[in-house]
Motif scaffolding. Structure first.
Motif, PDB file in Angstrom:
ATOM      1  N   ARG A 170       0.864  -1.171   0.000  1.00 52.46           N
ATOM      2  CA  ARG A 170       0.000   0.000   0.000  1.00 52.46           C
ATOM      3  C   ARG A 170       0.908   1.230   0.000  1.00 52.46           C
ATOM      4  O   ARG A 170       1.667   1.424  -0.923  1.00 52.46           O
ATOM      5  CB  ARG A 170      -0.974  -0.022   1.171  1.00 52.46           C
ATOM      6  CG  ARG A 170      -1.902  -1.226   1.183  1.00 52.46           C
ATOM      7  CD  ARG A 170      -2.803  -1.205   2.393  1.00 52.46           C
ATOM      8  NE  ARG A 170      -3.512  -2.439   2.544  1.00 52.46           N
ATOM      9  CZ  ARG A 170      -4.796  -2.618   2.292  1.00 52.46           C
ATOM     10  NH1 ARG A 170      -5.513  -1.622   1.843  1.00 52.46           N
ATOM     11  NH2 ARG A 170      -5.359  -3.788   2.474  1.00 52.46           N
TER      12      ARG A 170
ATOM     13  N   SER B 150     -10.247  -7.769   0.355  1.00 56.86           N
ATOM     14  CA  SER B 150      -9.162  -6.943  -0.181  1.00 56.86           C
ATOM     15  C   SER B 150      -8.719  -7.543  -1.503  1.00 56.86           C
ATOM     16  O   SER B 150      -8.508  -8.756  -1.607  1.00 56.86           O
ATOM     17  CB  SER B 150      -8.007  -6.888   0.813  1.00 56.86           C
ATOM     18  OG  SER B 150      -8.447  -6.321   2.031  1.00 56.86           O
TER      19      SER B 150
ATOM     20  N   ASN C 207      -6.746  -2.769  -2.526  1.00 53.60           N
ATOM     21  CA  ASN C 207      -7.976  -2.020  -2.274  1.00 53.60           C
ATOM     22  C   ASN C 207      -8.890  -2.876  -1.399  1.00 53.60           C
ATOM     23  O   ASN C 207      -8.959  -4.096  -1.577  1.00 53.60           O
ATOM     24  CB  ASN C 207      -8.697  -1.696  -3.590  1.00 53.60           C
ATOM     25  CG  ASN C 207      -7.839  -0.852  -4.496  1.00 53.60           C
ATOM     26  OD1 ASN C 207      -7.515   0.281  -4.171  1.00 53.60           O
ATOM     27  ND2 ASN C 207      -7.448  -1.408  -5.618  1.00 53.60           N
TER      28      ASN C 207
END
Length: 155
Positions: free
Chosen positions: A46, A102, A124
């Protein structure tokens, strides 16, 4: 230390490497997972950037404290020489009991001994109702052989 299968990867060995990574991550054992990476492995997860096995262990410890009842499926997307790309989905719930799915992609680069020296992950999250969960095998532990990967059911 060697971590077969070794590069250069074939389709078969790249699929094997992805499944081995999936099984290790589904153990939710940070020390076990970290052994698949070089001592100075570089990560992007991320918006976090870090390197080295101690940082990997610390990151995974935090991750699995937050992402409870984590279950993951990884599928091979592409491969070439010493690189593999996978797409993945995982489900987990937070401390309040809200489930999430996710979705993401990872790019991996391996050294000649088969250890991952670079990992970049884009992820995401989507809140889901408990009734909409897809990954229901006993955890922690590997995905059973009779549960299809993402290629058979991408979403």
């Amino acid at each position: 230390m060697s971590r077969p299968p070794l590069p250069p990867f074939t389709r078969q060995t790249a699929v094997q490497k992805a499944r081995m990574a999936e099984d290790a991550w589904n153990s939710r054992d940070p020390e076990r997972v970290a052994l698949a990476y070089t001592e100075d492995s570089v990560w992007r997860n991320r918006a976090e950037f870090f390197h080295g096995r101690p940082a990997i262990v610390a990151f995974l410890t935090r991750k699995w404290a937050k992402e409870q009842e984590y279950r993951l499926i990884k599928d091979l997307w592409a491969f070439d020489q010493n690189r593999i790309a996978v797409r993945f989905q995982y489900e987990w719930h937070d401390a309040a009991g809200q489930w999430h799915r996710s979705y993401g992609n990872e790019q991996w680069e391996f050294d000649e001994a088969g250890l991952m020296r670079r990992r970049e992950a884009s992820i995401n999250d989507l809140p889901v109702a408990e009734s909409d969960r897809r990954f229901r095998w006993a955890a922690p532990g590997p995905r059973p052989a009779d549960i299809a990967g993402l290629s058979e059911s991408p979403f």
